[in-house]
Design a protein around this motif. Structure first.
Motif, PDB file in Angstrom:
ATOM      1  N   VAL A  60       0.832  -1.204   0.000  1.00 59.24           N
ATOM      2  CA  VAL A  60       0.000   0.000   0.000  1.00 59.24           C
ATOM      3  C   VAL A  60       0.868   1.255   0.000  1.00 59.24           C
ATOM      4  N   VAL A  61       1.918   1.253   0.810  1.00 55.89           N
ATOM      5  CA  VAL A  61       2.838   2.406   0.839  1.00 55.89           C
ATOM      6  C   VAL A  61       3.461   2.618  -0.535  1.00 55.89           C
ATOM      7  N   PHE A  62       3.875   1.542  -1.195  1.00 53.19           N
ATOM      8  CA  PHE A  62       4.446   1.656  -2.538  1.00 53.19           C
ATOM      9  C   PHE A  62       3.430   2.231  -3.516  1.00 53.19           C
ATOM     10  N   PHE A  63       2.174   1.788  -3.426  1.00 46.71           N
ATOM     11  CA  PHE A  63       1.122   2.266  -4.317  1.00 46.71           C
ATOM     12  C   PHE A  63       0.926   3.769  -4.177  1.00 46.71           C
ATOM     13  N   PHE A  64       0.954   4.278  -2.939  1.00 50.14           N
ATOM     14  CA  PHE A  64       0.729   5.702  -2.713  1.00 50.14           C
ATOM     15  C   PHE A  64       1.966   6.546  -3.008  1.00 50.14           C
TER      16      PHE A  64
ATOM     17  N   LEU B   6       0.090  12.727  -2.555  1.00 49.84           N
ATOM     18  CA  LEU B   6      -0.126  12.011  -1.297  1.00 49.84           C
ATOM     19  C   LEU B   6       1.151  11.391  -0.739  1.00 49.84           C
ATOM     20  N   GLY B   7       2.117  11.102  -1.605  1.00 50.47           N
ATOM     21  CA  GLY B   7       3.235  10.240  -1.241  1.00 50.47           C
ATOM     22  C   GLY B   7       4.058  10.657  -0.045  1.00 50.47           C
TER      23      GLY B   7
ATOM     24  N   SER C 285       4.664   9.890  -6.731  1.00 52.58           N
ATOM     25  CA  SER C 285       5.364  11.128  -6.377  1.00 52.58           C
ATOM     26  C   SER C 285       6.839  11.108  -6.757  1.00 52.58           C
ATOM     27  N   ILE C 286       7.394   9.931  -7.070  1.00 56.49           N
ATOM     28  CA  ILE C 286       8.804   9.838  -7.429  1.00 56.49           C
ATOM     29  C   ILE C 286       9.006   9.318  -8.842  1.00 56.49           C
ATOM     30  N   SER C 287       7.922   8.923  -9.487  1.00 52.71           N
ATOM     31  CA  SER C 287       8.046   8.338 -10.818  1.00 52.71           C
ATOM     32  C   SER C 287       7.787   9.388 -11.892  1.00 52.71           C
ATOM     33  N   GLY C 288       8.758   9.587 -12.767  1.00 54.24           N
ATOM     34  CA  GLY C 288       8.581  10.519 -13.869  1.00 54.24           C
ATOM     35  C   GLY C 288       7.694   9.981 -14.974  1.00 54.24           C
TER      36      GLY C 288
END
Length: 312
Positions: A123-127, A188-189, A131-134
């Motif tokens: 879940v943490v990875f999903f959220f 949200l990240g 925010s870090i992926s271009g």
């Protein structure tokens, strides 16, 4: 009156002497802090002060700045209609991705706190990933593409919901309805991650003591134990939420184009980017930056005052 002033000066001298004494006592600590202080002043304080100065000038980088007083600010608020659109869009994004995103991030973190470790990690990875992926822009661009090859339009046409593609990213009536949810999810990240870390750092013994002292349900547990223990993380999440909300630029430019149709996706930072790096009107761009800086400071102060009441 003179006696009160003398007492005031005496207190100031005493405070100054205490400060000097403390600096001498902890000179090694201050020596370690010096490199950061130099970098902070060089890359944060001086540019901010310089920007405020240039906001009162007519400056295009190539020529010497010409002092014009408050003309940039008058033009900005009284004559710049596009800036009015930028303010409306920025505050729309700030209201939704700020308070709403902030509350959603905390609620999701609170809800998954008791899940098994591997589920919580997913879940943490999903959220946090957006925010870090271009590549998130590429996915959303393809998802809401205006032609028949856009994933949503292809689905709607294939299943007979519409005969012509919906203009998600060029119709002014649709653009912000698409952009705001995308900004909300991608914002949200960082706050979510800090909330998850803060929740895992609370001593479980406090909850046991709370139930002994009269805590009766999870809501009282949240208000009297969880929130007071998470004030630093709450403040960090609030600052990051405000910063993200008022600095929206990349997503509108990537999805709606630059400039967008009828400036429907223009934000304050996009407006600043336009005047600063396209038109090279640095004086006017500095005025926009100064207005944005003051707005963010005021919002941060309001959030801090609100968070100081948590648990009281």
């Amino acid at each position: 009156m003179n006696e009160k002033f003398s007492k005031y000066l005496a207190k100031k001298r005493l405070a100054a002497s205490d400060l000097v004494r403390n600096a001498r006592k902890n000179k090694v600590c201050y020596a370690f802090l010096l490199p950061y202080a130099v970098l902070f002043i060089t890359f944060y304080v001086l540019p901010m002060v310089t920007s405020i100065y240039f906001s009162f000038t007519n400056y295009n980088i190539l020529e010497k700045p010409d002092f014009i007083g408050a003309r940039n600010y008058l033009n900005l608020f009284l004559e710049d209609e596009v800036f009015t659109i930028a303010i409306k869009n920025t505050f729309l994004v700030a209201i939704i991705t700020g308070p709403v995103g902030y509350i959603m991030a905390f609620i999701f973190a609170w809800l998954i706190n008791e899940l098994p470790k591997w589920v919580r990690t997913l879940v943490v990875f999903f959220f946090y990933a957006p925010s870090i992926s271009g590549t998130a822009f590429v996915v959303f661009k393809q998802l809401f593409n205006d032609d028949a090859n856009g994933w949503i339009n292809r689905f709607l046409i294939t299943h007979g919901f519409t005969n012509t593609p919906i203009l998600f990213l060029t119709n002014p009536q649709n653009v912000m309805k698409v952009i705001v949810p995308v900004i909300l999810w991608t914002s949200l990240g960082t706050g979510f991650l800090s909330f998850v870390a803060g929740l895992k750092g609370i001593d479980k013994a406090q909850y046991e003591a709370g139930y002994i002292d009269g805590i009766q349900n999870r809501w009282q547990e949240l208000w009297f134990i969880t929130l007071p223990n998470m004030k630093p993380m709450l403040l960090f999440g609030a600052v990051m939420s405000i910063t993200t909300a008022f600095n929206v630029c990349d997503i509108p430019m990537q999805l709606a184009g630059y400039p967008s149709t009828d400036y429907c996706a223009r934000t304050i930072v996009t407006h600043l980017f336009d005047y600063g790096f396209t038109r090279f009107e640095m004086g006017y761009a500095s005025a926009i930056a100064t207005v944005l800086f003051i707005t963010m400071i005021l919002c941060n102060k309001a959030i801090q005052a609100l968070l100081n009441r948590v648990g009281h």
